[in-house]
Design a protein around this motif. Structure first.
Motif, mmCIF file in Angstrom:
data_model
loop_
_atom_site.group_PDB
_atom_site.id
_atom_site.type_symbol
_atom_site.label_atom_id
_atom_site.label_comp_id
_atom_site.label_asym_id
_atom_site.label_seq_id
_atom_site.Cartn_x
_atom_site.Cartn_y
_atom_site.Cartn_z
ATOM 1 N N VAL A 2 28.243 5.029 -21.847
ATOM 2 C CA VAL A 2 27.570 3.768 -21.558
ATOM 3 C C VAL A 2 26.545 4.016 -20.467
ATOM 4 O O VAL A 2 26.890 4.444 -19.369
ATOM 5 C CB VAL A 2 28.583 2.686 -21.105
ATOM 6 C CG1 VAL A 2 27.857 1.386 -20.821
ATOM 7 C CG2 VAL A 2 29.647 2.483 -22.172
ATOM 8 N N ASP A 3 25.277 3.749 -20.777
ATOM 9 C CA ASP A 3 24.200 3.959 -19.817
ATOM 10 C C ASP A 3 23.884 2.632 -19.146
ATOM 11 O O ASP A 3 23.287 1.743 -19.747
ATOM 12 C CB ASP A 3 22.963 4.518 -20.539
ATOM 13 C CG ASP A 3 21.840 4.857 -19.568
ATOM 14 O OD1 ASP A 3 22.123 4.937 -18.363
ATOM 15 O OD2 ASP A 3 20.689 5.044 -20.018
ATOM 16 N N ASP A 15 31.321 -3.813 -24.821
ATOM 17 C CA ASP A 15 31.323 -3.222 -26.153
ATOM 18 C C ASP A 15 32.727 -2.682 -26.466
ATOM 19 O O ASP A 15 33.328 -1.988 -25.633
ATOM 20 C CB ASP A 15 30.300 -2.086 -26.222
ATOM 21 C CG ASP A 15 30.262 -1.435 -27.594
ATOM 22 O OD1 ASP A 15 29.702 -2.033 -28.514
ATOM 23 O OD2 ASP A 15 30.833 -0.327 -27.734
ATOM 24 N N PRO A 16 33.282 -2.998 -27.627
ATOM 25 C CA PRO A 16 34.665 -2.566 -27.954
ATOM 26 C C PRO A 16 34.880 -1.065 -27.839
ATOM 27 O O PRO A 16 35.910 -0.615 -27.309
ATOM 28 C CB PRO A 16 34.851 -3.054 -29.395
ATOM 29 C CG PRO A 16 33.903 -4.210 -29.529
ATOM 30 C CD PRO A 16 32.719 -3.850 -28.694
ATOM 31 N N ASP A 17 33.936 -0.272 -28.337
ATOM 32 C CA ASP A 17 34.084 1.187 -28.247
ATOM 33 C C ASP A 17 34.058 1.656 -26.797
ATOM 34 O O ASP A 17 34.820 2.551 -26.402
ATOM 35 C CB ASP A 17 32.966 1.869 -29.040
ATOM 36 C CG ASP A 17 33.106 1.641 -30.540
ATOM 37 O OD1 ASP A 17 34.243 1.448 -30.999
ATOM 38 O OD2 ASP A 17 32.071 1.644 -31.247
ATOM 39 N N ALA A 18 33.172 1.027 -25.998
ATOM 40 C CA ALA A 18 33.091 1.394 -24.582
ATOM 41 C C ALA A 18 34.375 1.011 -23.851
ATOM 42 O O ALA A 18 34.900 1.781 -23.035
ATOM 43 C CB ALA A 18 31.892 0.717 -23.928
ATOM 44 N N LEU A 19 34.908 -0.176 -24.160
ATOM 45 C CA LEU A 19 36.149 -0.611 -23.522
ATOM 46 C C LEU A 19 37.308 0.326 -23.857
ATOM 47 O O LEU A 19 38.133 0.632 -23.000
ATOM 48 C CB LEU A 19 36.484 -2.037 -23.979
ATOM 49 C CG LEU A 19 35.655 -3.169 -23.355
ATOM 50 C CD1 LEU A 19 36.007 -4.498 -24.008
ATOM 51 C CD2 LEU A 19 35.899 -3.248 -21.851
ATOM 52 N N LYS A 20 37.338 0.793 -25.102
ATOM 53 C CA LYS A 20 38.421 1.688 -25.515
ATOM 54 C C LYS A 20 38.385 2.989 -24.741
ATOM 55 O O LYS A 20 39.432 3.524 -24.348
ATOM 56 C CB LYS A 20 38.292 1.964 -27.018
ATOM 57 C CG LYS A 20 39.362 2.900 -27.561
ATOM 58 C CD LYS A 20 39.153 3.155 -29.045
ATOM 59 C CE LYS A 20 37.870 3.953 -29.284
ATOM 60 N NZ LYS A 20 37.696 4.303 -30.711
#
Length: 286
Positions: A2-3, A15-20
């Motif tokens: 995540v930038d 973002d779901p992928d970032a949270l994971k």
């Protein structure tokens, strides 16, 4: 990955992928910090760090996921082929340097030296506060200066004390110089190993360490310090912290200084009165 470059981009964290990918790092950092804060023993920090690695690889084993698959999913950084350590200095080719642009970089060089000197002074001050005794600033800055000269001549980067590591070590009761030698030895072994150690360390591991440092600084300078400063000082501190998030480090610091000056000019006690009174008492005593 995540930038995020500012407060306006924090929405990317949702973002779901970032949270994971971020959740284990946040949770791991909380576990490390509160373990170190609760159990004051030198073995707590390395034990919790080792525990994170064990839990990660046990999870991979339990789910049947390979290291390659974990790398593809973003849990581990991809392996980057790097030359052997003794080829590192092959890149120091002074005949490739465009010397005519050096004068245009003078301001950048002076600014870099100033930033390192300032940050080094702040590092020394932080260690001094933790040790509760004064340090010789000239001696410490001379050490940092010579270290940077050696680092520069051998192709390294500028740097200063890792004050967070020093403070954590002090809080764990470590007072021996042997810790420094151990760190140097481990760093040397890591460099000369024929494989990239980072290819086996999960990304959330680094996030956990950053989260731990973040929590330590937040608790110490936004919560625990409340009883040690005046209300006006605490207000300046909170406003400066908020301004840093909105304006960035450079402009946030300048804005914080302006807030301090305004609050001081309005006649509020920003800590100067106590210092003046203490100096007066000491002068009378002498």
């Amino acid at each position: 990955m995540v930038d995020v470059t500012g407060l306006s981009q924090w929405y990317k964290f949702l973002d779901p992928d970032a949270l994971k990918l971020m959740a284990p790092g946040v949770l791991g950092g909380c576990v490390i910090y509160f373990s170190v804060r609760t159990f004051r023993h030198m073995a707590v920090l390395p034990s919790t760090i080792a525990m994170l690695m064990v839990v990660f690889y046990l999870t991979l084993w339990a789910t049947g996921m390979s290291v390659e698959e974990a790398t593809q999913l973003g849990w581990i950084n991809p392996t980057v082929e790097s030359p052997s350590w003794y080829h590192t200095w092959d890149f120091l080719q002074f005949d490739k340097v465009v010397w005519r642009v050096l004068p245009s970089q003078i301001f950048t060089i002076v600014a870099m030296i100033s930033v390192v000197a300032l940050s080094s002074s702040l590092d020394i001050a932080a260690i001094e506060i933790e040790m509760k005794r004064p340090l010789d600033y000239n001696h410490e800055l001379t050490t940092v200066g010579f270290s940077n000269i050696v680092s520069g001549l051998t192709g390294g980067y500028t740097g200063s004390y890792i004050f967070s590591q020093t403070i954590f070590s002090l809080r764990m009761g470590i007072r021996s110089r042997s810790m420094g030698y151990v760190i140097a030895a481990v760093s040397l072994v890591t460099v000369v190993l024929p494989f990239n150690v980072l290819a086996y360390i999960p990304n959330f591991f680094f996030g956990s360490l950053l989260m731990m440092i973040c929590l330590d600084l937040m608790f110490e300078w936004l919560i625990d310090v409340r009883e040690k400063v005046t209300p006006a000082e605490y207000l300046v501190m909170l406003l400066t912290f908020c301004l840093l998030q909105v304006l960035g480090v450079e402009f946030g610091i300048l804005a914080g200084i302006c807030v301090y000056v305004v609050v001081d000019r309005l006649g509020f006690d920003v800590g100067k009165k106590d210092t003046t009174e203490d100096d007066h008492v000491m002068g009378c005593y002498e």
